[in-house]
Design a protein around this motif. Structure first.
Motif, PDB file in Angstrom:
ATOM      1  N   ASP A  42       0.823  -1.204   0.000  1.00 49.26           N
ATOM      2  CA  ASP A  42       0.000   0.000   0.000  1.00 49.26           C
ATOM      3  C   ASP A  42       0.870   1.273   0.000  1.00 49.26           C
ATOM      4  O   ASP A  42       0.681   2.179   0.814  1.00 49.26           O
ATOM      5  N   PHE A  43       1.804   1.278  -0.933  1.00 49.96           N
ATOM      6  CA  PHE A  43       2.702   2.430  -1.007  1.00 49.96           C
ATOM      7  C   PHE A  43       2.721   2.960  -2.435  1.00 49.96           C
ATOM      8  O   PHE A  43       2.135   3.994  -2.742  1.00 49.96           O
ATOM      9  N   PHE A  44       3.355   2.213  -3.318  1.00 49.05           N
ATOM     10  CA  PHE A  44       3.270   2.550  -4.747  1.00 49.05           C
ATOM     11  C   PHE A  44       1.908   2.126  -5.282  1.00 49.05           C
ATOM     12  O   PHE A  44       1.297   2.800  -6.102  1.00 49.05           O
ATOM     13  N   ASN A  45       1.485   0.964  -4.805  1.00 44.22           N
ATOM     14  CA  ASN A  45       0.171   0.429  -5.190  1.00 44.22           C
ATOM     15  C   ASN A  45      -0.247  -0.551  -4.100  1.00 44.22           C
ATOM     16  O   ASN A  45       0.353  -0.563  -3.029  1.00 44.22           O
ATOM     17  N   ASP A  46      -1.258  -1.402  -4.361  1.00 50.35           N
ATOM     18  CA  ASP A  46      -1.642  -2.365  -3.311  1.00 50.35           C
ATOM     19  C   ASP A  46      -0.441  -3.190  -2.865  1.00 50.35           C
ATOM     20  O   ASP A  46      -0.164  -3.344  -1.682  1.00 50.35           O
ATOM     21  N   VAL A  47       0.246  -3.792  -3.858  1.00 46.35           N
ATOM     22  CA  VAL A  47       1.488  -4.516  -3.562  1.00 46.35           C
ATOM     23  C   VAL A  47       2.484  -4.206  -4.668  1.00 46.35           C
ATOM     24  O   VAL A  47       2.126  -4.255  -5.846  1.00 46.35           O
ATOM     25  N   THR A  48       3.690  -3.922  -4.301  1.00 43.21           N
ATOM     26  CA  THR A  48       4.740  -3.733  -5.311  1.00 43.21           C
ATOM     27  C   THR A  48       5.942  -4.549  -4.883  1.00 43.21           C
ATOM     28  O   THR A  48       6.346  -4.502  -3.721  1.00 43.21           O
ATOM     29  N   SER A  49       6.470  -5.280  -5.842  1.00 45.78           N
ATOM     30  CA  SER A  49       7.626  -6.106  -5.504  1.00 45.78           C
ATOM     31  C   SER A  49       8.873  -5.531  -6.151  1.00 45.78           C
ATOM     32  O   SER A  49       8.815  -4.981  -7.249  1.00 45.78           O
ATOM     33  N   LEU A  50      10.006  -5.681  -5.465  1.00 43.25           N
ATOM     34  CA  LEU A  50      11.273  -5.198  -6.009  1.00 43.25           C
ATOM     35  C   LEU A  50      12.310  -6.297  -5.916  1.00 43.25           C
ATOM     36  O   LEU A  50      12.249  -7.150  -5.027  1.00 43.25           O
ATOM     37  N   ASN A  51      13.276  -6.238  -6.802  1.00 43.85           N
ATOM     38  CA  ASN A  51      14.351  -7.224  -6.741  1.00 43.85           C
ATOM     39  C   ASN A  51      15.430  -6.734  -5.763  1.00 43.85           C
ATOM     40  O   ASN A  51      15.267  -5.731  -5.077  1.00 43.85           O
ATOM     41  N   ASP A  52      16.569  -7.477  -5.744  1.00 44.47           N
ATOM     42  CA  ASP A  52      17.633  -7.188  -4.760  1.00 44.47           C
ATOM     43  C   ASP A  52      18.108  -5.754  -4.777  1.00 44.47           C
ATOM     44  O   ASP A  52      18.287  -5.121  -3.740  1.00 44.47           O
ATOM     45  N   ASP A  53      18.359  -5.241  -5.981  1.00 46.26           N
ATOM     46  CA  ASP A  53      18.966  -3.901  -6.040  1.00 46.26           C
ATOM     47  C   ASP A  53      17.917  -2.815  -6.323  1.00 46.26           C
ATOM     48  O   ASP A  53      18.261  -1.684  -6.653  1.00 46.26           O
ATOM     49  N   HIS A  54      16.628  -3.215  -6.185  1.00 44.80           N
ATOM     50  CA  HIS A  54      15.511  -2.269  -6.357  1.00 44.80           C
ATOM     51  C   HIS A  54      15.468  -1.660  -7.761  1.00 44.80           C
ATOM     52  O   HIS A  54      14.911  -0.593  -7.953  1.00 44.80           O
ATOM     53  N   GLN A  55      16.049  -2.351  -8.704  1.00 45.55           N
ATOM     54  CA  GLN A  55      16.043  -1.824 -10.069  1.00 45.55           C
ATOM     55  C   GLN A  55      14.892  -2.392 -10.888  1.00 45.55           C
ATOM     56  O   GLN A  55      14.534  -1.859 -11.922  1.00 45.55           O
ATOM     57  N   LYS A  56      14.348  -3.516 -10.392  1.00 47.81           N
ATOM     58  CA  LYS A  56      13.237  -4.127 -11.138  1.00 47.81           C
ATOM     59  C   LYS A  56      12.003  -4.113 -10.240  1.00 47.81           C
ATOM     60  O   LYS A  56      12.077  -4.521  -9.073  1.00 47.81           O
ATOM     61  N   LEU A  57      10.895  -3.610 -10.792  1.00 46.39           N
ATOM     62  CA  LEU A  57       9.686  -3.467  -9.981  1.00 46.39           C
ATOM     63  C   LEU A  57       8.481  -4.126 -10.640  1.00 46.39           C
ATOM     64  O   LEU A  57       8.271  -3.991 -11.838  1.00 46.39           O
ATOM     65  N   TRP A  58       7.683  -4.805  -9.838  1.00 43.69           N
ATOM     66  CA  TRP A  58       6.429  -5.381 -10.287  1.00 43.69           C
ATOM     67  C   TRP A  58       5.315  -4.652  -9.524  1.00 43.69           C
ATOM     68  O   TRP A  58       5.254  -4.692  -8.313  1.00 43.69           O
ATOM     69  N   ASP A  59       4.443  -4.019 -10.241  1.00 41.63           N
ATOM     70  CA  ASP A  59       3.403  -3.225  -9.596  1.00 41.63           C
ATOM     71  C   ASP A  59       2.058  -3.929  -9.714  1.00 41.63           C
ATOM     72  O   ASP A  59       1.659  -4.349 -10.810  1.00 41.63           O
ATOM     73  N   VAL A  60       1.353  -4.097  -8.607  1.00 38.84           N
ATOM     74  CA  VAL A  60       0.090  -4.851  -8.637  1.00 38.84           C
ATOM     75  C   VAL A  60      -1.033  -4.064  -7.970  1.00 38.84           C
ATOM     76  O   VAL A  60      -0.889  -3.564  -6.856  1.00 38.84           O
ATOM     77  N   GLN A  61      -2.146  -3.983  -8.697  1.00 38.23           N
ATOM     78  CA  GLN A  61      -3.383  -3.460  -8.120  1.00 38.23           C
ATOM     79  C   GLN A  61      -4.306  -4.659  -7.917  1.00 38.23           C
ATOM     80  O   GLN A  61      -4.443  -5.501  -8.800  1.00 38.23           O
ATOM     81  N   SER A  62      -4.959  -4.735  -6.767  1.00 32.64           N
ATOM     82  CA  SER A  62      -5.791  -5.898  -6.475  1.00 32.64           C
ATOM     83  C   SER A  62      -7.257  -5.496  -6.384  1.00 32.64           C
ATOM     84  O   SER A  62      -7.587  -4.430  -5.862  1.00 32.64           O
ATOM     85  N   LYS A  63      -8.138  -6.352  -6.912  1.00 35.64           N
ATOM     86  CA  LYS A  63      -9.574  -6.103  -6.793  1.00 35.64           C
ATOM     87  C   LYS A  63     -10.290  -7.415  -6.537  1.00 35.64           C
ATOM     88  O   LYS A  63     -10.281  -8.315  -7.377  1.00 35.64           O
ATOM     89  N   GLY A  64     -10.935  -7.540  -5.377  1.00 33.49           N
ATOM     90  CA  GLY A  64     -11.611  -8.797  -5.036  1.00 33.49           C
ATOM     91  C   GLY A  64     -13.020  -8.843  -5.559  1.00 33.49           C
ATOM     92  O   GLY A  64     -13.973  -8.869  -4.789  1.00 33.49           O
ATOM     93  N   GLU A  65     -13.149  -8.819  -6.880  1.00 35.10           N
ATOM     94  CA  GLU A  65     -14.487  -8.836  -7.472  1.00 35.10           C
ATOM     95  C   GLU A  65     -14.552  -9.825  -8.600  1.00 35.10           C
ATOM     96  O   GLU A  65     -13.615  -9.922  -9.405  1.00 35.10           O
TER      97      GLU A  65
END
Lengths: 343, 540
Positions: A42-65
Motif C-alpha cells: 500500500d505504497f506505490f500500489n496495493d502490492v509492489t515487488s522489487l528485486n535485490d537492487d531495487h532496479q526491477k519493480l512489479w506493480d500490482v493493483q488488487s480487486k476482489g471482485e
C-alpha cells in the motif's frame, strides 16, 4: 525524481484476502518469482515487488471482485496507469482480480493475459473508462492522460484472475510433498497470518509523502522481505507437529550404537528441546536468523546434516549455545526431512 | 484391516510368513509344535498384545514385524519387548510403549474405542481390542477376559458399547448405592490393616529347618525365587523410568506455558482521536512473524499432554504387574521348602501376613473400581441403560443364533457375553463359545479387524460342524486367519479347501518339530530389520 504516495487505503475482509492473493501470486505463481526480494504494501500500489537492487519493480493493483465488466476494468486500472506515467520505471503492471466477465474476453479459459485478450468492442470501453477515471483523479497530471499513453499502458498491462484456494498458494511456497502437507485448515491459517501481517503494514500514515528515490520506501516500514515469509511458511509446514514427526533419516546415524531405551529417551529429549525453542518468543530474532542459515545451506545444495549443523551452529552461537548440540542437530534434521529427504 | 506378513527373528534365526491373503486363510498341520501358535501369537504380540507364547518359546529374544494394511495404506510395525517402531509412507516413528503407539494409531491410522477407566476417558489398549477378534489356543476363559489384570470384564463390555455407539455408563447400581459400597470397602480396608499390624511375622516354625530330602526341588525353588526377584527389580526399574520421563514431560509443559505468556495486558490509544490503530516500534528491528502460530502451539502442548497421559497409564499398568509379581513371590514363601538360609537372604521381602496382604490389595482394587463407577455415574445421566442392556443382550442372542447354526443339537444357552463366574466351558463347547462370541461381536459392532482363531477346532469339533463354521467364515468380508491341527487323513481335505472353496491353505506339516525359526530366513529377515535402521543386539 519525485514520487508522491497517493491513494493508499484501509481494507477489510474479502478485499484484504485478495491483496494477500496478489502478494502470494508474485511470490509463488510467476516464473520470475525467484527474482523478487521485497514487497512494499500500500505504497506505490496495493502490492509492489522489487528485486535485490531495487532496479526491477512489479506493480500490482488488487480487486476482489468477480465478473468485472469492461467499464469497471477501465476504472480499476487507474492506479497502475498513475504509476505508468510517473517518473518510476516499473517493469510490470499487473491487475489482480477475482474474475473478469467472460463475455468481454476472446479466450475465457486462460487466467493470465494481456488486454489483447479483450474483444475489441469491450476494449474500447476499457480505454474510455480508464481515460475518464484518470482525468478526474487529482493525483494524475491531466496532461499525461493522452490516447498515446493510454494505448501504450494498455499494451503493457497484465490481467491475472487470481482466485485460487488460499491453501494453494501456501502449498507452492515450500517444496513439501502432498503426503507430508498439513490439513487445508492449517494452511488457511498460515494464509491468514500473512494477510494480517500485510494489513498491519498499513497502520502508518504515508498519504502525500514525497520520495526522491525508489529505495526510500524503506524509511516507512511498509515492506516485508520475501525471505521472511518463506521462512515463516517453512517453519509452519515442517514443524506443524514436531512432537509427532517421524524420525528424520539424516538423524538416524546419531542413534547407531544406542540401546533401544536410550534411543527413545534421546528422541523424546530432542523433541522437547525443539518445543522449547519454538515456544520462546524472546528468541524470535535469533530464531529467524538460525532458520535462515539452515535454509541457505539447503538451497545451496548442502544436505549433509553434520556440515549444515557445524556451519549453522558456528554462525548462530547466541541461540544454539542455549541448547544441547544434539537437540540443535535434531531440529535441523527435521527441516532437512521436510524439505529434502521426506519428499 | 488386513494382515499381510509376519517376520519373527533375531541375528541367529528367523521365520517369515507372507502367504496371507485378504480372504480366508487356514494354517494347518498334521501335528502340534509346528509353529502355528507362535506365528499367530507373534502377529498379536507385534500389534501390542500381551505375550501368550508357549512357555518353551523365549519370546523376549526376538524382534517381531507385522505388515498390515488399513484403507489401502500399508504399515510395518516392529516390536522388541516394550518398544514399538512403525514404518509407513510418512516415515518411521518410535514409541516408548503401547500407550504412545495406540495414541498415534488412533489419531493417524484408525480410531480406537474409548472407555472410562481410572476416572478418565481413555483410549483402549490393543490388548483389549484384540480380544474382540482374536482367540488364542491357550488361556481361553469364557467367564472373563484373557489375562484380566489391568483390564476387567466390564472394560471389555464398555468397549463393545462404545463401538456400538453407546456411552460408557456405570453399572446398574445407583450413585447412592455405590457411595455406600465405597464406605463399606473403606471400613473393611481399615479393619484389615488393623489386623495385619497385630499378626506376627511369617511363622518360621513350620517353614524352615526342614532340610528337604529333595535337594533338586529346593534348588528349583531358589531359582524360581531368583527369577521372580529379577522380575520385580526389572518392573521397579521400569516404573521408575516411566515416572522420570513423565516428570520430564510435565516440567517441559510447565516451561512452555510460561514461555508462551503474553506480557502486556494493557491497551494504548490515541489521546486525540481515541483510535487504537497505533503501531509500536521498538529499538530493535521488529520481526514480522511469531515463531509459532496458535495451531503449532496447540499441537505441541496437546502432544506433550498425551505423552504424560501415556506414561501415567503405563505406570498404573506396571504397578498392577508389580503387585502381581509380588503376590507370586509371597506365594513361594508359603511352601515348606523355604529354609532359614532363604529367609535370611530375602528377609526384606517377607511380609507380615500373606493372606491379609492379599485381602488388602483386593479391597483396594475394589475401592478404585467403585470410585471409577461413581465417577462414571456422575459424569453422565444413565438414560441409555435399556439401550445398553439391549445391545449386550442382542450380542448374546446372536451368539445363540450362531450356536444353533453350528450345533443344532447343542445344549448351551448363552445369557450373556461371558459365562457366569465359576462356569467354564470346556473342550469343543469352549471352541464353539468363542466362535459364536467372535461372530456375534462382529455382527454387533461391524468392525473390520481380521478374525483370527488359533486352534479353531479345539478338541475335535465334528466334521459337519467344522464345515458349517468354515462356510460361515467364508461368507464374511473380514480377513479370516484360523489354525488347526488335523489328522493325517484330513490333510487332503484341507488342501482341497483351496480349490473347492477358494480358501488360502497354508500347510505347516513340513515345518520341523518345535523349530519353526531357521537360519534360512535370516537373509531376508535381516534386510527387513535394516529398513528400520535397527542394529540387532542378540540378548542370549
Amino acid at each position: 525524481m519525485t514520487y508522491i504516495v497517493n491513494s493508499t487505503e484501509k481494507t477489510k475482509g474479502k478485499a484484504s484476502d485478495f491483496e494477500t492473493r496478489a502478494l502470494l501470486y508474485l511470490m509463488a505463481l510467476r516464473k520470475d518469482s525467484e527474482e523478487m526480494n521485497v514487497f512494499v504494501i500500500d505504497f506505490f500500489n496495493d502490492v509492489t515487488s522489487l528485486n535485490d537492487d531495487h532496479q526491477k519493480l512489479w506493480d500490482v493493483q488488487s480487486k476482489g471482485e468477480k465478473n468485472v465488466s469492461a467499464d469497471k476494468l477501465g476504472k480499476e486500472l487507474v492506479t497502475l496507469f498513475k504509476n505508468y506515467v510517473s517518473l518510476i520505471n516499473f517493469d510490470y503492471y499487473i491487475l489482480s482480480v477475482e474474475g473478469i466477465s467472460d463475455n468481454i474476453l476472446i479466450d475465457a479459459s486462460v487466467d493470465e493475459y494481456k488486454t489483447s485478450n479483450i474483444k475489441s468492442v469491450w476494449f474500447e470501453k476499457v480505454k474510455n473508462s480508464l481515460k475518464a477515471e484518470a482525468l478526474i483523479k487529482t493525483y494524475i497530471d491531466n496532461s499525461l492522460v493522452t490516447d498515446v499513453n493510454i494505448a501504450s499502458f494498455l499494451d503493457n498491462v497484465i490481467i491475472k484472475e487470481n482466485n485460487h484456494e488460499k491453501n494453494h498458494y501456501i502449498k507452492l511456497m515450500a517444496p513439501i510433498s502432498e503426503r507430508n502437507m498439513p490439513t487445508d485448515d492449517y494452511l488457511d491459517l498460515i494464509f491468514k497470518e500473512i494477510r494480517d501481517m500485510q494489513m498491519s503494514k498499513k497502520n502508518s500514515l504515508v498519504e502525500g509523502e514525497v520520495i526522491q528515490n525508489v529505495s526510500d520506501f524503506l524509511n516507512y516500514e511498509r515492506h516485508i522481505y520475501k525471505n521472511e515469509i518463506t521462512l515463516m511458511v517453512i517453519n509452519r509446514l515442517v514443524n506443524s507437529d514436531i512432537m509427532n514427526n517421524s524420525i528424520p533419516v539424516s538423524f538416524m546415524p546419531e542413534l547407531v550404537g544406542l540401546q533401544e531405551i536410550e534411543t527413545r529417551d534421546l528422541l523424546e529429549d530432542c523433541q522437547l528441546d525443539s518445543a522449547k525453542l519454538l515456544f520462546n518468543k524472546n528468541l524470535s530474532r535469533l530464531f529467524w536468523g538460525f532458520m535462515n542459515g539452515i535454509i541457505e545451506e539447503i538451497n545451496s545444495g548442502v544436505t549433509n546434516l553434520n556440515t549444515i549443523s557445524s556451519r549453522v551452529i558456528a554462525s548462530n552461537n547466541e541461540l544454539c549455545s542455549q541448547f544441547d548440540e544434539i537437540s540443535v542437530k535434531f531440529f535441523i534434521s527435521n527441516i532437512l526431512e521436510g524439505l529434502v529427504h521426506g519428499n | 484391516m488386513e494382515i499381510k506378513k509376519i517376520y519373527i527373528g533375531n541375528e541367529k534365526e528367523a521365520f517369515i510368513e507372507k502367504r496371507f491373503e485378504s480372504n480366508m486363510n487356514i494354517i494347518f498341520s498334521d501335528d502340534n509344535n509346528k509353529g502355528k501358535t507362535i506365528v499367530l501369537q507373534s502377529i498379536m504380540y507385534a500389534l501390542g498384545n500381551k505375550p501368550i507364547f508357549p512357555s518353551s518359546f523365549k519370546y523376549k529374544q526376538y524382534y517381531y514385524i507385522v505388515v498390515f494394511s488399513i484403507n489401502n495404506n500399508e504399515y510395518e510395525l516392529m516390536r522388541k519387548e516394550n518398544s514399538f517402531t512403525l514404518k509407513s509412507s510418512k516415515g518411521i516413528n518410535i514409541f516408548d510403549n503401547s500407550s504412545e503407539l495406540k495414541r498415534y494409531f488412533s489419531r493417524n491410522i484408525k480410531d480406537l474405542p474409548v472407555i472410562i477407566k481410572d476416572g478418565y476417558s481413555k483410549l483402549v489398549d490393543f490388548e483389549l481390542v484384540i480380544q474382540m477378534f482374536f482367540t488364542p489356543q491357550d488361556k481361553r476363559t469364557s467367564s472373563n477376559i484373557i489375562d484380566s489384570n489391568y483390564y476387567k470384564k466390564k472394560d471389555f463390555l464398555n468397549m463393545l458399547l462404545n463401538l456400538g455407539g453407546l456411552g460408557n455408563k456405570s453399572p446398574e447400581s445407583s450413585i447412592d448405592e455405590l457411595k455406600k459400597k465405597l464406605k463399606e470397602l473403606r471400613e473393611e480396608e481399615k479393619q484389615l490393616r488393623k489386623k495385619s499390624k497385630t499378626i506376627k511375622k511369617l511363622n518360621n516354625e513350620s517353614s524352615f529347618i526342614n532340610l528337604s530330602t529333595d535337594f533338586d526341588s529346593f534348588e528349583n525353588r531358589i531359582k524360581e525365587i531368583d527369577k521372580i526377584k529379577e522380575e520385580m527389580v526389572t518392573s521397579k526399574k521400569l516404573i521408575n523410568r516411566l515416572i522420570t520421563r513423565k516428570i520430564k514431560n510435565e516440567s517441559t509443559l510447565k516451561e512452555l506455558r510460561s514461555l508462551n505468556q503474553v506480557l502486556s495486558t494493557s491497551e494504548i490509544s490515541c489521546n486525540d482521536c481515541g483510535s487504537k490503530s497505533i503501531s509500536f516500534k521498538s529499538a530493535d528491528k521488529e520481526v514480522s512473524f511469531d515463531i509459532t502460530n496458535v495451531d503449532m502451539r496447540r499441537n505441541i502442548l496437546y502432544s506433550i499432554q498425551d505423552k504424560i497421559q501415556s506414561y501415567s497409564e503405563e505406570v498404573l499398568k506396571e504397578r498392577a504387574n508389580y503387585n502381581e509379581i509380588q503376590l507370586r513371590f509371597k506365594e513361594l514363601f508359603k511352601l515348606e521348602e523355604v529354609t532359614l538360609e532363604n529367609l535370611l537372604l530375602f528377609k526384606d521381602e517377607i511380609v507380615s501376613d500373606y493372606d491379609l496382604d492379599k485381602e488388602i490389595i483386593d479391597v483396594k482394587s475394589k475401592i478404585t473400581e467403585t470410585k471409577d463407577e461413581i465417577e462414571v455415574a456422575k459424569i453422565k445421566e444413565d438414560k441409555n441403560q435399556d439401550k445398553e442392556k439391549n445391545f449386550i443382550n442382542g450380542i448374546a442372542s446372536e451368539m445363540n443364533r450362531f450356536y444353533k447354526l453350528i450345533d443344532v443339537n447343542g445344549n448351551l444357552v448363552f445369557n450373556d457375553i461371558f459365562s457366569s463366574p465359576g462356569t467354564q466351558y470346556s473342550g469343543s463347547e469352549n471352541a464353539e463359545y468363542f466362535i459364536c462370541r467372535t461372530l456375534a461381536i462382529l455382527k454387533a459392532t461391524n468392525h473390520d479387524y481380521p478374525l483370527i482363531l488359533d486352534g479353531f477346532r479345539e478338541n475335535e469339533i465334528s466334521t459337519n460342524k467344522e464345515k458349517i463354521i468354515v462356510d460361515i467364515f467364508r461368507g464374511l468380508s473380514n480377513q479370516i486367519i484360523i489354525s488347526a491341527t488335523v489328522k493325517e487323513e484330513e490333510l487332503q481335505k484341507y488342501h482341497s479347501y483351496g480349490e473347492e472353496k477358494g480358501i488360502n491353505v497354508i500347510d505347516y506339516s513340513v515345518n520341523e518339530d518345535s523349530k519353526i525359526l531357521q537360519k534360512s530366513y535370516l537373509g531376508e529377515f535381516t534386510e527387513k530389520i535394516n529398513d528400520f535402521y535397527v542394529v540387532m543386539n542378540y540378548e542370549g
